[in-house]
Motif scaffolding. Structure first.
Motif, short mmCIF file in Angstrom:
data_model
loop_
_atom_site.label_atom_id
_atom_site.label_comp_id
_atom_site.label_asym_id
_atom_site.label_seq_id
_atom_site.Cartn_x
_atom_site.Cartn_y
_atom_site.Cartn_z
N ALA A 55 0.84 -1.21 0.00
CA ALA A 55 0.00 0.00 0.00
C ALA A 55 0.87 1.25 0.00
N GLU A 56 1.93 1.25 0.80
CA GLU A 56 2.84 2.40 0.83
C GLU A 56 3.53 2.58 -0.51
N LEU A 57 3.90 1.46 -1.14
CA LEU A 57 4.53 1.52 -2.45
C LEU A 57 3.57 2.11 -3.48
N ASP A 58 2.30 1.69 -3.43
CA ASP A 58 1.31 2.24 -4.35
C ASP A 58 1.16 3.75 -4.16
N LEU A 59 1.13 4.19 -2.90
CA LEU A 59 1.03 5.63 -2.63
C LEU A 59 2.24 6.37 -3.16
N SER A 60 3.42 5.80 -2.96
CA SER A 60 4.64 6.43 -3.44
C SER A 60 4.66 6.51 -4.96
N ARG A 61 4.20 5.45 -5.60
CA ARG A 61 4.15 5.46 -7.06
C ARG A 61 3.17 6.53 -7.56
N GLN A 62 2.02 6.63 -6.89
CA GLN A 62 1.04 7.65 -7.28
C GLN A 62 1.64 9.05 -7.11
N ALA A 63 2.32 9.26 -6.00
CA ALA A 63 2.96 10.56 -5.76
C ALA A 63 4.02 10.83 -6.82
N ALA A 64 4.77 9.80 -7.20
CA ALA A 64 5.80 9.97 -8.24
C ALA A 64 5.15 10.32 -9.58
N ARG A 65 4.03 9.66 -9.89
CA ARG A 65 3.32 9.98 -11.14
C ARG A 65 2.83 11.43 -11.12
N GLU A 66 2.27 11.84 -9.99
CA GLU A 66 1.78 13.21 -9.88
C GLU A 66 2.92 14.21 -10.00
N LEU A 67 4.05 13.91 -9.38
CA LEU A 67 5.20 14.80 -9.49
C LEU A 67 5.73 14.85 -10.92
N LYS A 68 5.70 13.69 -11.60
CA LYS A 68 6.15 13.67 -12.98
C LYS A 68 5.23 14.53 -13.84
#
Length: 140
Positions: A55-68
């Motif tokens: 779940a934490e990894l999914d959140l981090s990936r989502q945050a990375a996508r948003e930052l990208k």
């Protein structure tokens, strides 16, 4: 008891030995059951940790996508401003600083994603080992 000619007294050592073997096997059963329970507890703990880290990894990936996406948007805005007005060079410099900050944050998040992915892989290996141990313990 005298069918084979042996008396009860003659059979007592065999009876005692059988009783001792039975007690030993019963104790072994209890030990194996305790090991199985412990392995199941460890497996559940690892599964919970794996779920939490996923779940934490999914959140981090989502945050990375948003930052990208944010970084791509900033790059687009920067290109438009350079083409339309040389007077905004000062503003463009500010955007470049902000972009670098976003890139650093993005790199930090990407490192975190890699770290969490590595942790998930280690947990999966531990979970697989627990499954293996559990299967081995059940076969005992």
């Amino acid at each position: 008891v005298r069918r084979s000619g042996a008396t009860r007294r003659d059979l007592e050592p065999q009876l005692a030995e059988s009783h001792a073997r039975c007690h030993s096997e019963t104790q072994r059963c209890h030990d194996v059951e305790a090991k199985v329970a412990n392995l199941e507890h460890q497996m559940n703990s690892l599964a919970d940790a794996n779920t939490r880290l996923s779940a934490e990894l999914d959140l981090s990936r989502q945050a990375a996508r948003e930052l990208k996406e944010e970084m791509e948007s900033l790059m687009h805005n920067l290109a438009e401003q350079r083409a339309s007005n040389i007077q905004v060079v000062k503003e463009n410099r500010n955007l470049l600083v902000e972009l670098r900050t976003q890139e650093e944050r993005n790199m930090g998040l990407l490192q975190m994603v890699h770290t969490e992915e590595d942790a998930r892989k280690r947990l999966q290996l531990r979970l697989d080992a627990c499954h293996h141990d559990l299967d081995a313990a059940k076969q005992e």
